[in-house]
Design a protein around this motif. Structure first.
Motif, mmCIF file in Angstrom:
data_model
loop_
_atom_site.group_PDB
_atom_site.id
_atom_site.type_symbol
_atom_site.label_atom_id
_atom_site.label_comp_id
_atom_site.label_asym_id
_atom_site.label_seq_id
_atom_site.Cartn_x
_atom_site.Cartn_y
_atom_site.Cartn_z
ATOM 1 N N ALA A 66 0.820 -1.216 0.000
ATOM 2 C CA ALA A 66 0.000 0.000 0.000
ATOM 3 C C ALA A 66 0.851 1.262 0.000
ATOM 4 O O ALA A 66 0.475 2.257 -0.615
ATOM 5 N N VAL A 67 1.979 1.238 0.676
ATOM 6 C CA VAL A 67 2.807 2.446 0.782
ATOM 7 C C VAL A 67 4.052 2.389 -0.107
ATOM 8 O O VAL A 67 4.977 3.184 0.063
ATOM 9 N N LEU B 8 0.441 11.390 0.043
ATOM 10 C CA LEU B 8 -0.971 11.610 0.354
ATOM 11 C C LEU B 8 -1.252 11.293 1.815
ATOM 12 O O LEU B 8 -1.929 12.060 2.508
ATOM 13 N N HIS C 18 -3.918 5.554 -6.851
ATOM 14 C CA HIS C 18 -3.406 5.546 -5.488
ATOM 15 C C HIS C 18 -4.491 5.517 -4.412
ATOM 16 O O HIS C 18 -4.391 4.752 -3.449
ATOM 17 N N LEU C 19 -5.503 6.334 -4.547
ATOM 18 C CA LEU C 19 -6.572 6.377 -3.559
ATOM 19 C C LEU C 19 -7.286 5.028 -3.418
ATOM 20 O O LEU C 19 -7.467 4.550 -2.291
ATOM 21 N N ARG D 56 -6.163 2.058 -3.865
ATOM 22 C CA ARG D 56 -5.257 1.129 -3.176
ATOM 23 C C ARG D 56 -5.214 1.407 -1.670
ATOM 24 O O ARG D 56 -5.205 0.481 -0.854
ATOM 25 N N LEU D 57 -5.177 2.678 -1.306
ATOM 26 C CA LEU D 57 -5.131 3.032 0.110
ATOM 27 C C LEU D 57 -6.466 2.771 0.800
ATOM 28 O O LEU D 57 -6.494 2.376 1.967
ATOM 29 N N LEU E 24 -4.162 10.087 -8.342
ATOM 30 C CA LEU E 24 -4.672 9.766 -7.012
ATOM 31 C C LEU E 24 -6.034 9.101 -7.117
ATOM 32 O O LEU E 24 -6.281 8.057 -6.496
ATOM 33 N N ARG F 70 3.939 8.656 -4.102
ATOM 34 C CA ARG F 70 2.748 9.514 -4.141
ATOM 35 C C ARG F 70 1.734 9.079 -3.081
ATOM 36 O O ARG F 70 1.079 9.923 -2.465
ATOM 37 N N ARG F 71 1.605 7.776 -2.845
ATOM 38 C CA ARG F 71 0.696 7.303 -1.792
ATOM 39 C C ARG F 71 1.227 7.719 -0.418
ATOM 40 O O ARG F 71 0.447 8.136 0.454
ATOM 41 N N ARG F 72 2.536 7.625 -0.219
ATOM 42 C CA ARG F 72 3.114 8.050 1.061
ATOM 43 C C ARG F 72 2.914 9.547 1.270
ATOM 44 O O ARG F 72 2.606 9.991 2.386
#
Length: 123
Positions: free
Chosen positions: A42-43, A51, A99-100, A102-103, A95, A47-49
């Protein structure tokens, strides 16, 4: 949960040192291997980190457009006034589409699509 050790930037073999330090730290954690694997996936993307960091810093929900602006600022090191609308739009799109989800699937964020709001997940 305690924080992993901070690596020394710019040192020879920093990547391998970080990997071994991280493995040692993870070995001390009570979470299952599956949970650790899911979290690392997930991280995995910067870009995910970013966010997650933006939302943690604000300690409240943000609109996804506002979060995208902040992530774009973090990535470039430039103030919002110096970022092109295209750059922010590209961050927003990535995002929203990559990315969003996935998070959210990992249980780290919550997203209200009707209001376009993103927030850290409730624990």
């Amino acid at each position: 949960m305690t924080q992993p050790p901070e690596p020394e930037p710019g040192t020879h073999g920093a990547c391998s040192e970080l990997a071994f330090d991280l493995l040692e730290w993870l070995g001390e954690q009570p979470e299952s291997a599956a949970t650790i694997d899911e979290t690392l996936r997930a991280v995995a993307a910067e870009r995910r980190r970013l966010l997650l960091s933006v939302l943690e810093e604000h300690e409240q929900e943000l609109t996804l457009p506002d979060a995208a602006e902040e992530v774009a600022q973090c990535e470039t090191g430039k103030p919002i006034t110096e970022l092109s609308a295209e750059r922010v739009a590209n961050v927003y799109i990535s995002l929203y589409h990559d990315h969003l989800p996935r998070l959210v699937d990992a249980g780290l964020l919550e997203y209200d699509q009707e209001r376009d709001l993103v927030a850290p997940a409730s624990f």
